[in-house]
Design a protein around this motif. Structure first.
Motif, PDB file in Angstrom:
ATOM      1  N   LEU A   1       0.803  -1.224   0.000  1.00  0.00           N
ATOM      2  CA  LEU A   1       0.000   0.000   0.000  1.00  0.00           C
ATOM      3  C   LEU A   1       0.832   1.268   0.000  1.00  0.00           C
ATOM      4  CD1 LEU A   1      -2.931  -0.819   2.456  1.00  0.00           C
ATOM      5  CD2 LEU A   1      -3.118  -0.282   0.027  1.00  0.00           C
ATOM      6  N   VAL A   2       1.813   1.329   0.895  1.00  0.00           N
ATOM      7  CA  VAL A   2       2.540   2.590   1.070  1.00  0.00           C
ATOM      8  C   VAL A   2       4.051   2.468   0.952  1.00  0.00           C
ATOM      9  CG1 VAL A   2       0.712   3.716   2.399  1.00  0.00           C
ATOM     10  CG2 VAL A   2       2.434   2.380   3.593  1.00  0.00           C
ATOM     11  N   GLY A   3       4.560   1.303   0.563  1.00  0.00           N
ATOM     12  CA  GLY A   3       5.984   1.156   0.315  1.00  0.00           C
ATOM     13  C   GLY A   3       6.846   0.988   1.552  1.00  0.00           C
ATOM     14  N   ILE A   4       6.248   0.617   2.674  1.00  0.00           N
ATOM     15  CA  ILE A   4       7.018   0.337   3.889  1.00  0.00           C
ATOM     16  C   ILE A   4       6.605  -1.027   4.410  1.00  0.00           C
ATOM     17  CG2 ILE A   4       7.242   2.753   4.553  1.00  0.00           C
ATOM     18  CD1 ILE A   4       5.030   2.121   6.677  1.00  0.00           C
ATOM     19  N   GLY A   5       7.297  -1.533   5.370  1.00  0.00           N
ATOM     20  CA  GLY A   5       6.859  -2.797   5.933  1.00  0.00           C
ATOM     21  C   GLY A   5       7.906  -3.472   6.789  1.00  0.00           C
ATOM     22  N   GLY A   6       9.111  -3.620   6.279  1.00  0.00           N
ATOM     23  CA  GLY A   6      10.136  -4.359   7.006  1.00  0.00           C
ATOM     24  C   GLY A   6      10.511  -3.733   8.323  1.00  0.00           C
ATOM     25  N   GLY A   7      11.204  -2.627   8.252  1.00  0.00           N
ATOM     26  CA  GLY A   7      11.711  -2.005   9.462  1.00  0.00           C
ATOM     27  C   GLY A   7      10.636  -1.407  10.330  1.00  0.00           C
ATOM     28  N   ILE A   8       9.691  -0.762   9.722  1.00  0.00           N
ATOM     29  CA  ILE A   8       8.707  -0.011  10.494  1.00  0.00           C
ATOM     30  C   ILE A   8       7.613  -0.902  11.072  1.00  0.00           C
ATOM     31  CG2 ILE A   8       6.914   1.763  10.299  1.00  0.00           C
ATOM     32  CD1 ILE A   8       8.751   3.215   8.355  1.00  0.00           C
ATOM     33  N   ILE A   9       7.198  -1.904  10.333  1.00  0.00           N
ATOM     34  CA  ILE A   9       6.100  -2.763  10.778  1.00  0.00           C
ATOM     35  C   ILE A   9       6.623  -4.059  11.396  1.00  0.00           C
ATOM     36  CG2 ILE A   9       4.058  -4.068  10.057  1.00  0.00           C
ATOM     37  CD1 ILE A   9       3.701  -1.024   9.784  1.00  0.00           C
ATOM     38  N   MET A  10       7.434  -4.776  10.643  1.00  0.00           N
ATOM     39  CA  MET A  10       7.810  -6.124  11.047  1.00  0.00           C
ATOM     40  C   MET A  10       8.807  -6.174  12.210  1.00  0.00           C
ATOM     41  SD  MET A  10       7.878  -7.838   7.244  1.00  0.00           S
ATOM     42  CE  MET A  10       8.406  -9.435   7.796  1.00  0.00           C
ATOM     43  N   VAL A  11       9.779  -5.285  12.222  1.00  0.00           N
ATOM     44  CA  VAL A  11      10.796  -5.341  13.275  1.00  0.00           C
ATOM     45  C   VAL A  11      10.180  -5.131  14.665  1.00  0.00           C
ATOM     46  CG1 VAL A  11      12.859  -4.219  14.228  1.00  0.00           C
ATOM     47  CG2 VAL A  11      12.790  -4.861  11.817  1.00  0.00           C
ATOM     48  N   PRO A  12       9.397  -4.075  14.888  1.00  0.00           N
ATOM     49  CA  PRO A  12       8.817  -3.929  16.232  1.00  0.00           C
ATOM     50  C   PRO A  12       7.921  -5.106  16.629  1.00  0.00           C
ATOM     51  CG  PRO A  12       8.631  -1.870  15.018  1.00  0.00           C
ATOM     52  CD  PRO A  12       9.101  -2.908  14.041  1.00  0.00           C
ATOM     53  N   LEU A  13       7.166  -5.634  15.665  1.00  0.00           N
ATOM     54  CA  LEU A  13       6.291  -6.768  15.987  1.00  0.00           C
ATOM     55  C   LEU A  13       7.095  -8.015  16.327  1.00  0.00           C
ATOM     56  CD1 LEU A  13       3.464  -6.244  13.339  1.00  0.00           C
ATOM     57  CD2 LEU A  13       3.388  -5.738  15.790  1.00  0.00           C
ATOM     58  N   MET A  14       8.204  -8.224  15.632  1.00  0.00           N
ATOM     59  CA  MET A  14       9.068  -9.370  15.959  1.00  0.00           C
ATOM     60  C   MET A  14       9.664  -9.208  17.354  1.00  0.00           C
ATOM     61  SD  MET A  14      11.116 -10.529  12.547  1.00  0.00           S
ATOM     62  CE  MET A  14      11.075  -9.105  11.482  1.00  0.00           C
ATOM     63  N   LEU A  15      10.010  -7.978  17.703  1.00  0.00           N
ATOM     64  CA  LEU A  15      10.587  -7.723  19.033  1.00  0.00           C
ATOM     65  C   LEU A  15       9.573  -8.007  20.131  1.00  0.00           C
ATOM     66  CD1 LEU A  15      12.423  -4.333  18.373  1.00  0.00           C
ATOM     67  CD2 LEU A  15      13.495  -6.562  18.745  1.00  0.00           C
ATOM     68  N   TYR A  16       8.374  -7.466  19.980  1.00  0.00           N
ATOM     69  CA  TYR A  16       7.413  -7.489  21.080  1.00  0.00           C
ATOM     70  C   TYR A  16       6.497  -8.699  21.101  1.00  0.00           C
ATOM     71  CZ  TYR A  16       9.238  -2.832  21.571  1.00  0.00           C
ATOM     72  OH  TYR A  16      10.093  -1.770  21.716  1.00  0.00           O
ATOM     73  N   TYR A  17       6.228  -9.314  19.954  1.00  0.00           N
ATOM     74  CA  TYR A  17       5.306 -10.446  19.936  1.00  0.00           C
ATOM     75  C   TYR A  17       5.987 -11.792  19.713  1.00  0.00           C
ATOM     76  CZ  TYR A  17       1.621  -7.025  20.010  1.00  0.00           C
ATOM     77  OH  TYR A  17       0.812  -5.995  20.383  1.00  0.00           O
ATOM     78  N   LEU A  18       7.217 -11.776  19.205  1.00  0.00           N
ATOM     79  CA  LEU A  18       7.924 -13.037  19.002  1.00  0.00           C
ATOM     80  C   LEU A  18       9.178 -13.150  19.861  1.00  0.00           C
ATOM     81  CD1 LEU A  18       7.570 -13.482  15.128  1.00  0.00           C
ATOM     82  CD2 LEU A  18       6.221 -14.536  16.945  1.00  0.00           C
ATOM     83  N   GLY A  19       9.522 -12.085  20.575  1.00  0.00           N
ATOM     84  CA  GLY A  19      10.654 -12.122  21.474  1.00  0.00           C
ATOM     85  C   GLY A  19      12.019 -12.141  20.783  1.00  0.00           C
ATOM     86  N   PHE A  20      12.076 -11.670  19.538  1.00  0.00           N
ATOM     87  CA  PHE A  20      13.350 -11.622  18.816  1.00  0.00           C
ATOM     88  C   PHE A  20      14.286 -10.612  19.469  1.00  0.00           C
ATOM     89  CE2 PHE A  20      12.894 -13.282  14.254  1.00  0.00           C
ATOM     90  CZ  PHE A  20      11.937 -14.208  14.594  1.00  0.00           C
ATOM     91  N   SER A  21      15.572 -10.843  19.332  1.00  0.00           N
ATOM     92  CA  SER A  21      16.539  -9.815  19.688  1.00  0.00           C
ATOM     93  C   SER A  21      16.502  -8.752  18.586  1.00  0.00           C
ATOM     94  CB  SER A  21      17.949 -10.407  19.779  1.00  0.00           C
ATOM     95  OG  SER A  21      18.435 -10.754  18.479  1.00  0.00           O
ATOM     96  N   GLN A  22      17.007  -7.579  18.877  1.00  0.00           N
ATOM     97  CA  GLN A  22      17.024  -6.508  17.879  1.00  0.00           C
ATOM     98  C   GLN A  22      17.799  -6.946  16.635  1.00  0.00           C
ATOM     99  OE1 GLN A  22      15.493  -3.297  18.230  1.00  0.00           O
ATOM    100  NE2 GLN A  22      15.833  -3.321  16.032  1.00  0.00           N
ATOM    101  N   HIS A  23      18.951  -7.555  16.849  1.00  0.00           N
ATOM    102  CA  HIS A  23      19.782  -7.984  15.719  1.00  0.00           C
ATOM    103  C   HIS A  23      19.064  -9.037  14.870  1.00  0.00           C
ATOM    104  CE1 HIS A  23      22.910  -6.235  18.372  1.00  0.00           C
ATOM    105  NE2 HIS A  23      23.376  -5.791  17.216  1.00  0.00           N
ATOM    106  N   ALA A  24      18.436 -10.015  15.523  1.00  0.00           N
ATOM    107  CA  ALA A  24      17.727 -11.072  14.786  1.00  0.00           C
ATOM    108  C   ALA A  24      16.514 -10.509  14.048  1.00  0.00           C
ATOM    109  CB  ALA A  24      17.299 -12.189  15.737  1.00  0.00           C
ATOM    110  N   ALA A  25      15.804  -9.559  14.652  1.00  0.00           N
ATOM    111  CA  ALA A  25      14.639  -8.956  13.990  1.00  0.00           C
ATOM    112  C   ALA A  25      15.073  -8.184  12.746  1.00  0.00           C
ATOM    113  CB  ALA A  25      13.895  -8.037  14.958  1.00  0.00           C
ATOM    114  N   ASN A  26      16.150  -7.421  12.857  1.00  0.00           N
ATOM    115  CA  ASN A  26      16.643  -6.675  11.699  1.00  0.00           C
ATOM    116  C   ASN A  26      17.005  -7.623  10.562  1.00  0.00           C
ATOM    117  OD1 ASN A  26      16.420  -4.468  13.354  1.00  0.00           O
ATOM    118  ND2 ASN A  26      18.570  -3.939  13.347  1.00  0.00           N
ATOM    119  N   ALA A  27      17.770  -8.655  10.869  1.00  0.00           N
ATOM    120  CA  ALA A  27      18.225  -9.595   9.846  1.00  0.00           C
ATOM    121  C   ALA A  27      17.052 -10.363   9.239  1.00  0.00           C
ATOM    122  CB  ALA A  27      19.236 -10.567  10.441  1.00  0.00           C
TER     123      ALA A  27
END
Length: 119
Positions: free
Chosen positions: A20-46
């Protein structure tokens, strides 16, 4: 099993936002991986970068089908982006997770403010 369902839903949100708006990875997926899947910051980024490849290919293909892509500029952005991704990925292990989180927050807030005043 619950983790797999959450991962699919996070991917769905990231893909929907990307389409829809050309975003998704860093802005949407990374925070959700951190808070709902318990990823580390480094693992979420990768993981986000790895997931964005097929998401981007599909989204760009459909945009291209509708004639909404500057293919030459996309290629130039890709050249710079590949170099930047290499440098950023090489630097990431040397940056503390809290600093990475703050960097993402600053970029998101700054982009939001800029876009909000450009309406």
């Amino acid at each position: 099993m619950e983790k797999k369902i959450k991962a699919i839903l996070i991917g769905l949100l990231g893909g929907l936002a990307g389409g829809l708006v050309g975003i998704g990875g860093g802005i949407i997926m990374v925070p959700l991986m951190l808070y709902y899947l318990g990823f580390s910051q480094h693992a979420a980024n990768a993981t986000s970068l790895a997931a964005i490849v097929p998401i981007s290919v599909i989204g760009a293909s459909i945009y291209g089908f509708y004639g909404n892509m500057e293919l030459t500029l996309a290629g130039l952005f890709a050249i710079g982006g590949i170099a930047g991704a290499y440098l950023g990925s090489a630097l990431m292990p040397h940056v503390k997770p809290k600093i990475l989180q703050r960097m993402l927050a600053i970029v998101v807030i700054a982009a939001s403010i800029r876009m909000g005043f450009d309406l």
